[in-house]
Design a protein around this motif. Structure first.
Motif, PDB file in Angstrom:
ATOM      1  N   GLY A   1       0.791  60.835 -18.919  1.00 43.86           N
ATOM      2  CA  GLY A   1       0.863  61.913 -19.084  1.00 43.86           C
ATOM      3  C   GLY A   1       2.062  62.072 -19.559  1.00 43.86           C
ATOM      4  O   GLY A   1       2.468  63.555 -20.033  1.00 43.86           O
ATOM      5  N   HIS A   2       2.689  61.493 -20.743  1.00 45.96           N
ATOM      6  CA  HIS A   2       3.630  61.656 -21.282  1.00 45.96           C
ATOM      7  C   HIS A   2       3.334  62.449 -22.836  1.00 45.96           C
ATOM      8  O   HIS A   2       2.698  62.222 -23.294  1.00 45.96           O
ATOM      9  N   LEU A   3       4.097  63.373 -22.880  1.00 49.46           N
ATOM     10  CA  LEU A   3       4.181  64.581 -23.391  1.00 49.46           C
ATOM     11  C   LEU A   3       4.042  64.002 -24.856  1.00 49.46           C
ATOM     12  O   LEU A   3       4.868  63.240 -25.398  1.00 49.46           O
ATOM     13  N   THR A   4       2.980  64.549 -26.624  1.00 52.56           N
ATOM     14  CA  THR A   4       3.121  64.260 -27.303  1.00 52.56           C
ATOM     15  C   THR A   4       4.390  64.763 -28.288  1.00 52.56           C
ATOM     16  O   THR A   4       4.646  65.551 -27.265  1.00 52.56           O
ATOM     17  N   GLU A   5       5.051  64.004 -29.183  1.00 48.48           N
ATOM     18  CA  GLU A   5       5.712  64.627 -30.307  1.00 48.48           C
ATOM     19  C   GLU A   5       5.074  66.785 -30.644  1.00 48.48           C
ATOM     20  O   GLU A   5       6.459  67.491 -30.683  1.00 48.48           O
ATOM     21  N   GLN A   6       3.826  66.394 -30.569  1.00 47.01           N
ATOM     22  CA  GLN A   6       3.093  68.005 -31.122  1.00 47.01           C
ATOM     23  C   GLN A   6       3.475  68.108 -29.260  1.00 47.01           C
ATOM     24  O   GLN A   6       3.969  70.649 -29.297  1.00 47.01           O
ATOM     25  N   GLU A   7       3.672  68.737 -28.288  1.00 47.47           N
ATOM     26  CA  GLU A   7       3.820  68.927 -27.061  1.00 47.47           C
ATOM     27  C   GLU A   7       5.167  69.314 -26.895  1.00 47.47           C
ATOM     28  O   GLU A   7       5.223  70.481 -26.521  1.00 47.47           O
ATOM     29  N   LYS A   8       6.253  68.288 -27.465  1.00 51.05           N
ATOM     30  CA  LYS A   8       7.488  69.001 -27.933  1.00 51.05           C
ATOM     31  C   LYS A   8       7.595  69.689 -28.255  1.00 51.05           C
ATOM     32  O   LYS A   8       8.525  71.134 -27.665  1.00 51.05           O
TER      33      LYS A   8
END
Length: 264
Positions: free
Chosen positions: A21-28
Motif C-alpha cells: 500500500g505504498h503511496l505514489t509520488e502523486q499521492e504524496k
C-alpha cells in the motif's frame, strides 16, 4: 536476457509496493498540496501558519505503525513529538478522499470556543491546521483484517505531523488568529501563500530520533475519543458476477495483473 531479468525485478518491486500500500509520488504531492491549501485559507486567518513539507522519517514511522493493522494511536508519538491522523477505508484507497473527510470536519469546528459541535468529530481538522507543524509523512497499508475495528480487507492510512505536543493539542487552539504572516517567527521570515517559510525554503526543523516501530504488544486505548480516527466503509452493492472482484482493493487487482504479465 539481462533486460528480462531487470523487468522481472522491477515488476516484483512494484508488486511488493502495491501489496504493502505504498503511496505514489502523486499521492504524496496531493497530501502536501491539499494540506497547504487548507492551511493558507483557514478562517479566521492565521497569524503564523507554517507551510508543511513531506518528510521521509515521518513516512517511515507512519508505515511501520500502519503495517501492524491495529486501530490505535502510535504509542511512540509522544517521544517523537508528533501528531497523528488515522483513516480507514474498505474501498480502494484514495488520498484526496481522505483529505476531504479530514478537512470537512472544519464545518463543525468553532474557532472562538475551540470546540466541536455536539456529537461531531473535529480532531482531524485541528491536527491538519496546527500552525506549528511544518512536516508531514504518511503511509497507507492494505490489511486483511484491522484489529480493534473488526473490519476485513481495508486500508489503514496514517499521517504523522511534526512538531506537536499532545498537551498543546488538548489545551490550545490550532493557531492564533490575525493578519496572515503577521506573527511569523524570526526563523521563518518569508510569507508564501499566507504561510510562514524560511528564506530559500531552507529546512530549519530537526526531527528527533524516532523509533520506526515498536515490538510492545498493542494496547487498546482507554479513551477512544483521544484517538484521531475516522472510519470510512464501502456500501454493499447488488450481487453480480463482478461483486467479488469489486470488493478487492485496487492494489490487489493490480498485483494479479502484474503477476500475469511477469509470467507471460
Amino acid at each position: 536476457m539481462h533486460w528480462n531479468v531487470a523487468l522481472r525485478s522491477a515488476g516484483l518491486w512494484v508488486i511488493l509496493s502495491l501489496a504493502a500500500g505504498h503511496l505514489t509520488e502523486q499521492e504524496k504531492s496531493t497530501i502536501v498540496d491539499m494540506h497547504n491549501e487548507l492551511r493558507s485559507k483557514v478562517y479566521p486567518s492565521a497569524a503564523s501558519m507554517q507551510k508543511v513539507v513531506w518528510d521521509e522519517t515521518l513516512r517511515l514511522v507512519a508505515e511501520a505503525h500502519a503495517a501492524k493493522c491495529i486501530l490505535e494511536s502510535n504509542p511512540q508519538r509522544e517521544k517523537c513529538r508528533m501528531g497523528e491522523n488515522i483513516f480507514t477505508d474498505a474501498n480502494p484507497f484514495n488520498a484526496t478522499k481522505a483529505m476531504q473527510v479530514w478537512f470537512g470536519e472544519g464545518e463543525d469546528y468553532e474557532f472562538e470556543t475551540n470546540n466541536c459541535h455536539e456529537d461531531k468529530i473535529c480532531n482531524h481538522y485541528i491536527q491538519a491546521v496546527w500552525a506549528g507543524s511544518n512536516k508531514i509523512g504518511c503511509a497507507a497499508y492494505f490489511c486483511d483484517k484491522i484489529e480493534n475495528l473488526n473490519s476485513e480487507k481495508a486500508t489503514l492510512f496514517v499521517c504523522n505531523y511534526y512538531p506537536v505536543s499532545s498537551e498543546d493539542f488538548k489545551n490550545k487552539k490550532p493557531y492564533e488568529s490575525g493578519v496572515p504572516c503577521s506573527g511569523c517567527p524570526e526563523t521563518l521570515p518569508v510569507c508564501e501563500d499566507n504561510m510562514c517559510v524560511a528564506k530559500d525554503n531552507k529546512d530549519l526543523t530537526v526531527l528527533p530520533e524516532c523509533p520506526r516501530m515498536t515490538t510492545e504488544p498493542a494496547v487498546v486505548p482507554t479513551e477512544p475519543t483521544q484517538v484521531h480516527v475516522i472510519i470510512e466503509t464501502g456500501k454493499e452493492s447488488e450481487p453480480d458476477h463482478g461483486s467479488k472482484m469489486d470488493s478487492v482493493s485496487a492494489p490487489l487487482v493490480m498485483l494479479v495483473w502484474l503477476l500475469a504479465a511477469l509470467v507471460l
